[in-house]
Design a protein around this motif. Sequence first.
Motif, PDB file in Angstrom:
ATOM      1  N   UNK A 169       6.230   6.275 -11.738  1.00 25.41           N
ATOM      2  CA  UNK A 169       6.243   5.449 -11.910  1.00 25.41           C
ATOM      3  C   UNK A 169       7.578   4.336 -11.502  1.00 25.41           C
ATOM      4  N   UNK A 170       8.602   5.217 -10.860  1.00 29.26           N
ATOM      5  CA  UNK A 170       9.554   4.336 -10.021  1.00 29.26           C
ATOM      6  C   UNK A 170       9.580   3.224  -9.517  1.00 29.26           C
ATOM      7  N   UNK A 171       8.504   3.858  -8.654  1.00 27.76           N
ATOM      8  CA  UNK A 171       8.325   2.635  -7.443  1.00 27.76           C
ATOM      9  C   UNK A 171       7.918   1.385  -8.065  1.00 27.76           C
ATOM     10  N   UNK A 172       9.002   0.485  -8.035  1.00 28.15           N
ATOM     11  CA  UNK A 172       8.613  -0.997  -8.151  1.00 28.15           C
ATOM     12  C   UNK A 172       8.848  -1.328  -7.307  1.00 28.15           C
ATOM     13  N   UNK A 173       9.104  -2.970  -7.252  1.00 27.31           N
ATOM     14  CA  UNK A 173       9.335  -3.818  -6.264  1.00 27.31           C
ATOM     15  C   UNK A 173      10.475  -3.688  -6.203  1.00 27.31           C
ATOM     16  N   UNK A 195       0.622  -1.319  -0.013  1.00 28.88           N
ATOM     17  CA  UNK A 195       0.274   0.272   0.033  1.00 28.88           C
ATOM     18  C   UNK A 195       1.243   1.302   0.044  1.00 28.88           C
ATOM     19  N   UNK A 196       1.685   1.309   1.142  1.00 30.33           N
ATOM     20  CA  UNK A 196       2.698   1.796   0.936  1.00 30.33           C
ATOM     21  C   UNK A 196       3.395   2.234  -0.400  1.00 30.33           C
ATOM     22  N   UNK A 197       3.580   1.603  -1.332  1.00 29.83           N
ATOM     23  CA  UNK A 197       4.675   1.767  -2.402  1.00 29.83           C
ATOM     24  C   UNK A 197       3.417   2.031  -3.519  1.00 29.83           C
ATOM     25  N   UNK A 198       2.748   1.437  -3.697  1.00 28.57           N
ATOM     26  CA  UNK A 198       1.357   1.417  -4.600  1.00 28.57           C
ATOM     27  C   UNK A 198       1.159   2.795  -4.511  1.00 28.57           C
ATOM     28  N   UNK A 199       1.420   3.648  -3.114  1.00 22.35           N
ATOM     29  CA  UNK A 199       0.297   5.213  -3.327  1.00 22.35           C
ATOM     30  C   UNK A 199       1.058   5.704  -3.596  1.00 22.35           C
ATOM     31  N   UNK A 200       3.372   5.852  -3.488  1.00 21.17           N
ATOM     32  CA  UNK A 200       4.083   6.243  -4.386  1.00 21.17           C
ATOM     33  C   UNK A 200       4.225   6.286  -5.501  1.00 21.17           C
ATOM     34  N   UNK A 201       4.022   4.850  -6.136  1.00 21.15           N
ATOM     35  CA  UNK A 201       3.943   4.674  -7.815  1.00 21.15           C
ATOM     36  C   UNK A 201       2.751   5.150  -8.442  1.00 21.15           C
ATOM     37  N   UNK A 202       1.722   6.077  -7.615  1.00 19.36           N
ATOM     38  CA  UNK A 202       0.425   6.689  -8.553  1.00 19.36           C
ATOM     39  C   UNK A 202       1.239   8.463  -8.670  1.00 19.36           C
ATOM     40  N   UNK A 203       1.797   8.511  -7.849  1.00 21.62           N
ATOM     41  CA  UNK A 203       2.573   9.792  -8.063  1.00 21.62           C
ATOM     42  C   UNK A 203       3.912   9.641  -9.318  1.00 21.62           C
ATOM     43  N   UNK A 230      12.242  -0.263  -4.252  1.00 23.42           N
ATOM     44  CA  UNK A 230      12.225   0.088  -3.560  1.00 23.42           C
ATOM     45  C   UNK A 230      13.204  -1.195  -2.600  1.00 23.42           C
ATOM     46  N   UNK A 231      13.413  -2.382  -3.823  1.00 25.63           N
ATOM     47  CA  UNK A 231      14.640  -3.444  -2.915  1.00 25.63           C
ATOM     48  C   UNK A 231      16.338  -2.700  -3.406  1.00 25.63           C
ATOM     49  N   UNK A 232      16.555  -2.323  -4.632  1.00 20.92           N
ATOM     50  CA  UNK A 232      17.882  -1.685  -4.377  1.00 20.92           C
ATOM     51  C   UNK A 232      17.895  -0.589  -3.602  1.00 20.92           C
ATOM     52  N   UNK A 233      16.753   0.174  -3.250  1.00 23.24           N
ATOM     53  CA  UNK A 233      17.018   1.730  -2.624  1.00 23.24           C
ATOM     54  C   UNK A 233      17.369   0.653  -0.623  1.00 23.24           C
ATOM     55  N   UNK A 234      16.862  -0.209  -0.117  1.00 18.56           N
ATOM     56  CA  UNK A 234      17.387  -1.322   0.753  1.00 18.56           C
ATOM     57  C   UNK A 234      18.523  -2.322   0.782  1.00 18.56           C
TER      58      UNK A 234
END
Length: 92
Positions: free
Chosen positions: A28-32, A18-26, A35-39
């Motif tokens: 499109x880079x917010x894929x799984x 849910x958190x990721x999808x909200x960011x992805x609405x704004x 996020x995995x790369x960021x952490x």
Amino acid sequence: MATKRDIEGIILGSCLREYREKLKEKDSKWTQQYVAEQIDLDDKHYGKLERGYHSDLRFNTIRLLSKVLGFSIDELSEKIDKELEKQNKQSE
């Protein structure tokens, strides 16, 4: 490593998605994968997190996810508690 889904893992994964999808609405880079790369986590492992296969995350992983996805750990904890409460009421 958990290989089956439990209710806590399913709820945690749902919240992360849910958190990721909200960011992805704004943006499109917010894929799984993103996020995995960021952490610094394998994207397949992160995908399993969102699908509920890992309820026993290390605190550091949750801390990193909270920074990347923009939620507080208290907020996540409250969401999980509310969902668990709902599940308990439904099973009564």
